[in-house]
Scaffold this motif. Structure first.
Motif, mmCIF file in Angstrom:
data_model
loop_
_atom_site.group_PDB
_atom_site.id
_atom_site.type_symbol
_atom_site.label_atom_id
_atom_site.label_comp_id
_atom_site.label_asym_id
_atom_site.label_seq_id
_atom_site.Cartn_x
_atom_site.Cartn_y
_atom_site.Cartn_z
ATOM 1 N N ALA A 274 40.054 -46.609 19.462
ATOM 2 C CA ALA A 274 40.685 -45.404 18.911
ATOM 3 C C ALA A 274 40.468 -45.245 17.411
ATOM 4 C CB ALA A 274 42.184 -45.409 19.224
ATOM 5 N N VAL A 275 40.352 -46.351 16.681
ATOM 6 C CA VAL A 275 40.214 -46.273 15.217
ATOM 7 C C VAL A 275 38.772 -46.478 14.764
ATOM 8 C CG1 VAL A 275 42.587 -47.058 14.899
ATOM 9 C CG2 VAL A 275 40.723 -48.737 14.862
ATOM 10 N N ALA A 276 37.846 -46.457 15.707
ATOM 11 C CA ALA A 276 36.440 -46.670 15.373
ATOM 12 C C ALA A 276 35.981 -45.672 14.314
ATOM 13 C CB ALA A 276 35.575 -46.536 16.625
ATOM 14 N N GLY A 277 35.294 -46.171 13.311
ATOM 15 C CA GLY A 277 34.773 -45.322 12.243
ATOM 16 C C GLY A 277 35.673 -45.200 11.040
ATOM 17 N N ALA A 278 36.907 -45.641 11.156
ATOM 18 C CA ALA A 278 37.837 -45.554 10.037
ATOM 19 C C ALA A 278 37.681 -46.766 9.117
ATOM 20 C CB ALA A 278 39.280 -45.481 10.550
ATOM 21 N N THR A 279 37.822 -46.538 7.819
ATOM 22 C CA THR A 279 37.736 -47.647 6.860
ATOM 23 C C THR A 279 39.116 -48.171 6.476
ATOM 24 O OG1 THR A 279 37.671 -46.077 5.014
ATOM 25 C CG2 THR A 279 35.559 -46.819 5.924
ATOM 26 N N LYS A 280 40.150 -47.360 6.696
ATOM 27 C CA LYS A 280 41.528 -47.783 6.472
ATOM 28 C C LYS A 280 42.301 -47.603 7.771
ATOM 29 C CE LYS A 280 41.747 -46.640 1.529
ATOM 30 N NZ LYS A 280 42.487 -45.876 0.484
ATOM 31 N N VAL A 281 42.931 -48.667 8.221
ATOM 32 C CA VAL A 281 43.627 -48.655 9.513
ATOM 33 C C VAL A 281 45.065 -49.120 9.319
ATOM 34 C CG1 VAL A 281 43.701 -49.630 11.840
ATOM 35 C CG2 VAL A 281 41.486 -49.070 10.788
ATOM 36 N N HIS A 282 45.986 -48.424 9.971
ATOM 37 C CA HIS A 282 47.409 -48.768 9.903
ATOM 38 C C HIS A 282 47.926 -48.908 11.333
ATOM 39 C CE1 HIS A 282 51.672 -47.704 8.173
ATOM 40 N NE2 HIS A 282 51.644 -48.867 8.799
ATOM 41 N N ILE A 283 48.432 -50.090 11.669
ATOM 42 C CA ILE A 283 48.967 -50.365 13.001
ATOM 43 C C ILE A 283 50.487 -50.487 12.923
ATOM 44 C CG2 ILE A 283 48.902 -51.870 15.014
ATOM 45 C CD1 ILE A 283 46.225 -50.533 14.334
ATOM 46 N N ILE A 284 51.186 -49.692 13.714
ATOM 47 C CA ILE A 284 52.637 -49.835 13.872
ATOM 48 C C ILE A 284 52.867 -50.703 15.100
ATOM 49 C CG2 ILE A 284 54.841 -48.633 14.074
ATOM 50 C CD1 ILE A 284 53.228 -47.795 11.621
ATOM 51 N N ASP A 285 53.391 -51.908 14.897
ATOM 52 C CA ASP A 285 53.600 -52.853 16.000
ATOM 53 C C ASP A 285 55.082 -52.892 16.348
ATOM 54 O OD1 ASP A 285 53.806 -55.199 17.672
ATOM 55 O OD2 ASP A 285 51.844 -55.784 16.922
ATOM 56 N N LEU A 286 55.404 -52.500 17.569
ATOM 57 C CA LEU A 286 56.806 -52.414 17.993
ATOM 58 C C LEU A 286 57.358 -53.742 18.487
ATOM 59 C CD1 LEU A 286 56.777 -48.998 19.918
ATOM 60 C CD2 LEU A 286 57.211 -49.440 17.490
ATOM 61 N N SER A 287 56.504 -54.745 18.631
ATOM 62 C CA SER A 287 56.969 -56.048 19.104
ATOM 63 C C SER A 287 56.021 -57.116 18.588
ATOM 64 C CB SER A 287 57.022 -56.060 20.638
ATOM 65 O OG SER A 287 57.563 -57.266 21.117
ATOM 66 N N ILE A 288 56.118 -57.416 17.299
ATOM 67 C CA ILE A 288 55.126 -58.257 16.621
ATOM 68 C C ILE A 288 55.133 -59.682 17.142
ATOM 69 C CG2 ILE A 288 56.667 -58.939 14.734
ATOM 70 C CD1 ILE A 288 53.003 -58.031 14.233
ATOM 71 N N LYS A 289 56.296 -60.227 17.439
ATOM 72 C CA LYS A 289 56.461 -61.609 17.866
ATOM 73 C C LYS A 289 55.644 -62.546 16.966
ATOM 74 C CE LYS A 289 58.038 -60.541 22.469
ATOM 75 N NZ LYS A 289 58.098 -59.067 22.281
ATOM 76 N N GLN A 290 54.762 -63.363 17.529
ATOM 77 C CA GLN A 290 54.016 -64.318 16.705
ATOM 78 C C GLN A 290 52.695 -63.754 16.201
ATOM 79 O OE1 GLN A 290 53.922 -68.202 18.664
ATOM 80 N NE2 GLN A 290 55.767 -67.608 19.749
ATOM 81 N N GLY A 291 52.407 -62.497 16.506
ATOM 82 C CA GLY A 291 51.271 -61.814 15.911
ATOM 83 C C GLY A 291 49.912 -62.125 16.492
ATOM 84 N N VAL A 292 49.848 -62.679 17.720
ATOM 85 C CA VAL A 292 48.541 -63.019 18.280
ATOM 86 C C VAL A 292 47.664 -61.791 18.420
ATOM 87 C CG1 VAL A 292 49.328 -62.855 20.675
ATOM 88 C CG2 VAL A 292 47.356 -64.268 20.119
ATOM 89 N N GLN A 293 48.261 -60.638 18.795
ATOM 90 C CA GLN A 293 47.461 -59.429 18.933
ATOM 91 C C GLN A 293 46.872 -58.991 17.596
ATOM 92 O OE1 GLN A 293 50.694 -59.667 19.658
ATOM 93 N NE2 GLN A 293 51.857 -58.154 18.483
ATOM 94 N N CYS A 294 47.570 -59.294 16.514
ATOM 95 C CA CYS A 294 47.086 -58.918 15.184
ATOM 96 C C CYS A 294 45.869 -59.737 14.782
ATOM 97 C CB CYS A 294 48.201 -59.080 14.160
ATOM 98 S SG CYS A 294 49.686 -58.113 14.508
ATOM 99 N N THR A 295 45.872 -61.030 15.116
ATOM 100 C CA THR A 295 44.714 -61.861 14.773
ATOM 101 C C THR A 295 43.489 -61.431 15.579
ATOM 102 O OG1 THR A 295 45.296 -63.551 16.428
ATOM 103 C CG2 THR A 295 46.202 -63.812 14.225
ATOM 104 N N ILE A 296 43.699 -61.056 16.826
ATOM 105 C CA ILE A 296 42.592 -60.552 17.644
ATOM 106 C C ILE A 296 42.030 -59.276 17.031
ATOM 107 C CG2 ILE A 296 41.921 -59.700 19.917
ATOM 108 C CD1 ILE A 296 44.259 -61.379 21.073
ATOM 109 N N LEU A 297 42.943 -58.376 16.617
ATOM 110 C CA LEU A 297 42.533 -57.110 16.005
ATOM 111 C C LEU A 297 41.765 -57.351 14.704
ATOM 112 C CD1 LEU A 297 42.723 -53.974 15.919
ATOM 113 C CD2 LEU A 297 44.871 -54.270 14.648
ATOM 114 N N MET A 298 42.269 -58.267 13.885
ATOM 115 C CA MET A 298 41.590 -58.577 12.621
ATOM 116 C C MET A 298 40.154 -59.030 12.853
ATOM 117 S SD MET A 298 44.540 -60.652 10.558
ATOM 118 C CE MET A 298 46.032 -59.871 9.941
ATOM 119 N N GLN A 299 39.975 -59.931 13.812
ATOM 120 C CA GLN A 299 38.643 -60.428 14.110
ATOM 121 C C GLN A 299 37.722 -59.292 14.550
ATOM 122 O OE1 GLN A 299 38.617 -64.083 16.587
ATOM 123 N NE2 GLN A 299 40.829 -64.074 16.302
#
Length: 542
Positions: A274-299
């Motif tokens: 969904a964010v392909a092509g964007a140079t600045k990305v903002h994710i609203i995470d409704l259930s961050i917990k330990q953030g595993v999804q964030c590390t996957i996204l970063m990679q």
């Protein structure tokens, strides 16, 4: 419903301490360039087909929306119904879900073929349900003795499997007696169940152990006896706090049960698309917990060969445990530094979700905005005003996509026995997976079953009304709810579907994971039993 999160690895899939390996979100083509994986896969679309064109009904309130979607459990007065009538009403209990590994070989017996020809927990539950139907059709004046003769078709099973089938049969009989307020009869059946079940036995014995405890608690509640369990909302808060903190149990379960990782990777890929092509990305995470999804996204974002990202911002939304969420943020900042990714982390903390407003999100018009919710909505199913307030704010910010991962079960029926049966199948799949993926003596497995599974079962079975805090609904119910806010379900890309299949392939037990498409929603299951659903949504411009 039980999200177990842990940190991922760096982009080269190297180990970071004890953080376990995770597969990449990309692959290399013949030229050596990295790109999104788009291999063609074959996914079944037979799971719960829904006519999405039919007009939506008007609902007076959200409770009406989250009513049961399964066939009603028959109500018996003083005499049993004819077998044919019972079978028609219980058809959902004994009818196999569509699955290529399952075949019906005779009118009397459903043979379930899984790896190693091992009878799955789902199969035992269905066969126990068939015996339950047969026993209910008989003229039994006194069912205090739980001995019910098997038909010859059940003689093919081993002695242990026959006992497991009978355990399920008598557990269902006990639940039916509870629904009819025949508490003494139910207690006698539970005494027998307790003798043959165990928290350290096979999956059926463990499953029955916790359901039996919950039924006893329900009997105590309805007869005015002193409750001996009763975790209530306070215990749910305790579980939530545990999932926010790195602990050996959540690490072990996340690393060993393939469907948790499969869901995360598939959902993150939907955000990346969904964010392909964007140079600045903002994710609203409704259930961050330990953030595993964030590390996957970063990679994934850091590895893009074209249009490299300049900055990633993540805003975690929460109502409790601010310090735990901030600790997750500190770790994510360190992780971002390790892969040279410009990153910022914000916390939008509110005491009540009714206080959640757009101005807490620090939005920037130059950012590509997305919302990620992994088991972030089920806790508000019983709180109509909170869930609606949240969705109004999300609609106002108009993200490119909202990715939703939730449990694929209807655990919110106002009908006790319907809810009981649905929970029996849902948790049965978890106990089956734990049996195949973890040792019986594994301490983390025992904690998972007693703390997470046991208390979830307790909430669903033993409580009613506002006290019942564990709730889930099918994807078709979410569709009706999201439609109120102009949300349209979007198709998951082949890359997103591929990620789910890719992840399960690295597990020795991964071939027991099943994938079905319900419209545009991916249903990840265990041996055909639905576990979680992954869907992506956009807001209509009208």
């Amino acid at each position: 419903m039980i999200p177990f999160d842990r940190f991922g690895n760096d982009v080269d899939n190297q180990e970071m301490g004890s953080f376990g390996k995770l597969p990449q979100l990309w692959q290399e083509d013949d030229t050596g360039n990295k790109s999104n994986a788009t291999h063609g896969l074959s996914f079944s679309s037979e799971y719960h087909e829904i006519d999405q064109q039919q007009p939506l009904k008007a609902f007076h309130d959200l409770d009406a929306l989250f009513l049961d979607t399964t066939p009603p459990f028959p109500r018996y007065e003083h005499q049993m119904q004819e077998l044919a009538n019972i079978e028609s009403q219980y058809s959902e209990l004994v009818r196999p879900h569509a699955n290529p590994k399952r075949t019906k070989t005779s009118p009397d017996v459903v043979r379930y073929e899984v790896s190693g020809h091992k009878l799955s927990t789902d199969a035992v539950i269905r066969l126990g349900g068939e015996k339950f139907i047969q026993s209910c059709s008989s003229s039994i004046n006194d069912i205090s003795m739980p001995s019910h003769p098997y038909s010859s078709s059940f003689s093919v099973f081993s002695n242990q499997k026959a006992k497991d089938i009978e355990l399920i049969q008598n557990l269902l009989l006990s639940a039916e007696n509870v629904s009819q307020q025949q508490f003494e009869r139910s207690s006698k059946l539970l005494n027998w169940c307790d003798t043959l079940s165990s928290s350290s036995g096979n999956p059926i014995q463990r499953l029955v152990h916790y359901f039996s405890k919950a039924l006893r608690e329900k009997i105590a509640n309805e007869t005015g006896r002193i409750s001996f369990h009763g975790p209530g909302k306070e215990h749910v808060d305790y579980i939530e706090e545990r999932t926010l903190s790195p602990n050996p149990t959540s690490v072990s379960v996340y690393q060993k049960l393939p469907f948790f990782q499969a869901g995360k990777f598939s959902g993150v890929q939907a955000v990346v698309d969904a964010v392909a092509g964007a140079t600045k990305v903002h994710i609203i995470d409704l259930s961050i917990k330990q953030g595993v999804q964030c590390t996957i996204l970063m990679q994934a974002l850091a590895s893009q060969p074209t249009c490299p990202i300049k900055h990633l911002k993540i805003t975690a939304v929460g109502t409790n445990f601010k310090e735990k969420i901030e600790q997750t943020g500190h770790w994510l900042k360190s992780f971002a530094e390790s892969i040279n990714l410009s990153f910022s982390f914000n916390v939008a903390m509110v005491g009540d979700m009714l206080d959640f407003k757009e101005d807490l999100l620090e939005l920037d018009t130059e950012e590509a905005l997305a919302v990620f919710s992994s088991y972030g909505l089920w806790g508000m199913i019983g709180q109509q005003d909170r869930l609606e307030s949240l969705m109004k704010v999300i609609k106002s910010i108009n993200p490119r996509v909202m990715v939703v991962i939730e449990g694929a079960a209807n655990l919110n029926s106002p009908n006790f026995v319907d809810r009981f049966i649905e929970a029996l199948f849902f948790y049965g799949a978890f106990f089956d997976a734990l049996e195949d993926c973890m040792d019986r003596e594994d301490e983390d497995r025992s904690i998972t079953e007693s703390v997470y599974m046991g208390n979830g079962i307790w909430s669903i079975v033993a409580t009613e009304g506002a006290e019942r805090v564990i709730r889930n609904v099918h994807i078709n119910v979410w569709r009706k709810f999201f439609a109120r806010f102009g949300m349209k379900e979007t198709e998951l890309s082949m890359s997103s579907l591929y990620q789910a299949n890719l992840v399960t392939g690295i597990f020795s037990c991964g071939n027991s994971c099943t994938f079905d498409m319900d419209g545009n929603c991916l249903i990840i299951g265990w041996k055909g039993s639905p576990i979680q659903c992954i869907s992506a949504w956009k807001f209509s411009s009208g």
